[in-house]
Design a protein around this motif. Structure first.
Motif, mmCIF file in Angstrom:
data_model
loop_
_atom_site.group_PDB
_atom_site.id
_atom_site.type_symbol
_atom_site.label_atom_id
_atom_site.label_comp_id
_atom_site.label_asym_id
_atom_site.label_seq_id
_atom_site.Cartn_x
_atom_site.Cartn_y
_atom_site.Cartn_z
ATOM 1 N N ILE A 227 -7.990 15.876 1.754
ATOM 2 C CA ILE A 227 -7.654 16.860 0.724
ATOM 3 C C ILE A 227 -7.884 18.284 1.229
ATOM 4 C CG2 ILE A 227 -8.355 17.771 -1.537
ATOM 5 C CD1 ILE A 227 -8.959 14.848 -2.339
ATOM 6 N N GLY A 231 -4.626 20.170 2.421
ATOM 7 C CA GLY A 231 -4.278 21.279 1.528
ATOM 8 C C GLY A 231 -4.111 22.596 2.259
ATOM 9 N N VAL A 236 -1.003 24.411 0.560
ATOM 10 C CA VAL A 236 -1.249 24.203 -0.864
ATOM 11 C C VAL A 236 -2.296 25.193 -1.362
ATOM 12 C CG1 VAL A 236 -2.015 22.559 -2.622
ATOM 13 C CG2 VAL A 236 -0.655 21.771 -0.673
ATOM 14 N N ALA A 242 -9.790 25.872 -0.724
ATOM 15 C CA ALA A 242 -10.122 24.505 -0.289
ATOM 16 C C ALA A 242 -11.612 24.237 -0.466
ATOM 17 C CB ALA A 242 -9.719 24.318 1.164
#
Length: 425
Positions: A227, A231, A236, A242
């Motif tokens: 993740i 990310g 993202v 993050a």
């Protein structure tokens, strides 16, 4: 006069045992006052406050908090169990598991001491009970723990980005191969020593059922670095975002899935995180002021000219000097202080010699990471000693083989730039 007072004050404070944060912050103030520049103290105070006025810097307390949550939220235990199912059949099985588990945890915490505390807290006592020498067990965990500040996310890389203005994402990408390489070398060395001395036990073969069960239990821990890094590189969210995501994800997993975090433990998590963050921020403020005094005295320009003359334009000689200086400095300074002091001195020379700033940053951070487990100030050593309940004299006997293995990695990273630039876009 300013430079002499600066370094004399720093040396005296270190010798008398003052905390590094105090040493780094007080020495430049003493230098300004001794040189009759007390009027500059107001500017100095402004510089120290401005040093913390950065969006990127917010990532540091968040990654620290995420690392503590992972350590106390049961995630480290799940990682260790999975690693043992996968690698427990190898000679030196628990030693190999220690290194691999540190690599996994490094992709979550961003902090070397947090990695040692989380993984070493479980595996150092187990290694000792399994017949490994106490000194080697603690030394291996301390040396594997430094991967925590090389494999992304990495707090030292965030600091280097703040100093140089380089991309945090690019710096994170530069740490992937050196971190993995360091883990592989430590594993190979552990297997060789375990075979030679007959250390530890191992299980027979791999149980697919056991691996699957451990994988299912650890899936939420495994998803954590996916993740965070997915990310970042999937655009993202930013590294700072993050870090925030990792905190919330860790809380959800620790409270509602593994059920390891309750109100009392949450209080301990916040206290530990605030303590670590305060230390890092204090050092950042003091180191920024230290760099300001060096710049006012034009020491950076003098060193640039000196190094260009002594290297004769050779990058090989330049990196020899950098490695020697940082390996010595790492014995006495933490990575944050050393980065703020030496990066402004080395970076201009590196640019003049055509060295990629990302490559320089990787070399510096691998150097300073090694300093985290070299006496007398190596933080990882004291964390590992506390866990293993051994004296610092015992752990120093186990340092040599681990240190030699990591110096090999340092040389490879230094003189093969593609190892750090392979995934840099």
């Amino acid at each position: 006069m300013v430079i002499a007072t600066l370094f004399i004050s720093l040396a005296v404070l270190i010798v008398i045992g003052a905390p590094i944060a105090v040493c780094i912050g007080f020495a430049p103030i003493a230098a300004l006052v001794a040189d009759g520049q007390a009027s500059q103290l107001f500017v100095a105070a402004q510089r120290m406050v401005t040093a913390l006025d950065s969006t990127v810097l917010v990532a540091i307390p968040l990654f620290v908090l995420a690392g503590v949550i992972m350590g106390k939220g049961g995630i480290s235990k799940q990682i260790v169990n999975l690693c043992y199912e996968l690698f427990g059949w190898m000679p030196g099985s628990l030693g190999v598991v220690t290194v691999i588990a540190c690599m996994f945890f490094a992709a979550i915490s961003g902090s070397a001491p947090a990695t040692v505390a989380a993984i070493g807290g479980i595996l150092i006592p187990q290694m000792i009970d399994d017949g490994y020498p106490a000194g080697f067990s603690a030394a291996l965990a301390a040396s594997a723990g430094i991967i925590g500040c090389i494999i992304p996310p990495s707090i030292p890389f965030v600091n280097y980005a703040l100093i140089t203005g380089e991309s945090v994402s690019d710096l994170f990408a530069a740490g992937v191969v050196p971190g993995i390489l360091m883990g592989v070398v430590l594993c190979i060395w552990t297997v060789i020593l375990a075979n030679k001395h007959g250390w530890g036990s191992r299980k027979k073969g791999i149980s697919l059922r056991g691996v699957w069960k451990a994988f299912c239990s650890a899936i939420y821990a495994i998803l954590m670095p996916v993740i965070i890094l997915g990310g970042i590189y999937g655009s993202v969210f930013t590294p700072t975002e993050a870090a925030a995501v990792s905190v919330f994800y860790g809380l959800i997993v620790g409270v509602f899935i593994y059920h390891e975090i309750d109100f009392k433990k949450m209080k301990d998590i916040l206290v530990d995180s605030c303590s670590t963050t305060a230390t890092v921020m204090f050092i950042t403020m003091g180191a920024t002021l230290f760099g300001y005094v060096l710049t006012r005295a034009r020491l950076d320009l003098a060193i640039k000219d000196f190094m260009l003359n002594i290297t004769g334009g050779s990058t090989v000689i330049f990196f020899i000097i950098v490695n020697i200086v940082l390996l010595i400095a790492g014995c006495f300074l933490d990575s944050t202080s050393a980065l703020y002091i030496f990066t402004p001195l080395f970076a201009p020379v590196a640019l003049q010699l055509g060295i990629d700033p990302i490559h320089l940053g990787t070399v510096m951070i691998v150097n300073l990471a090694i300093g985290l487990f070299t006496p007398p100030v190596g933080v990882n050593l004291y964390v590992a000693c506390g866990i293993g309940d051994i004296k610092i004299e015992e752990i120093t006997k186990g340092i040599i083989p681990c240190l030699l293995a990591e110096l090999v990695v340092l040389l490879l990273v230094t003189y093969i730039p593609s190892l750090s630039l392979m995934f840099v876009g």
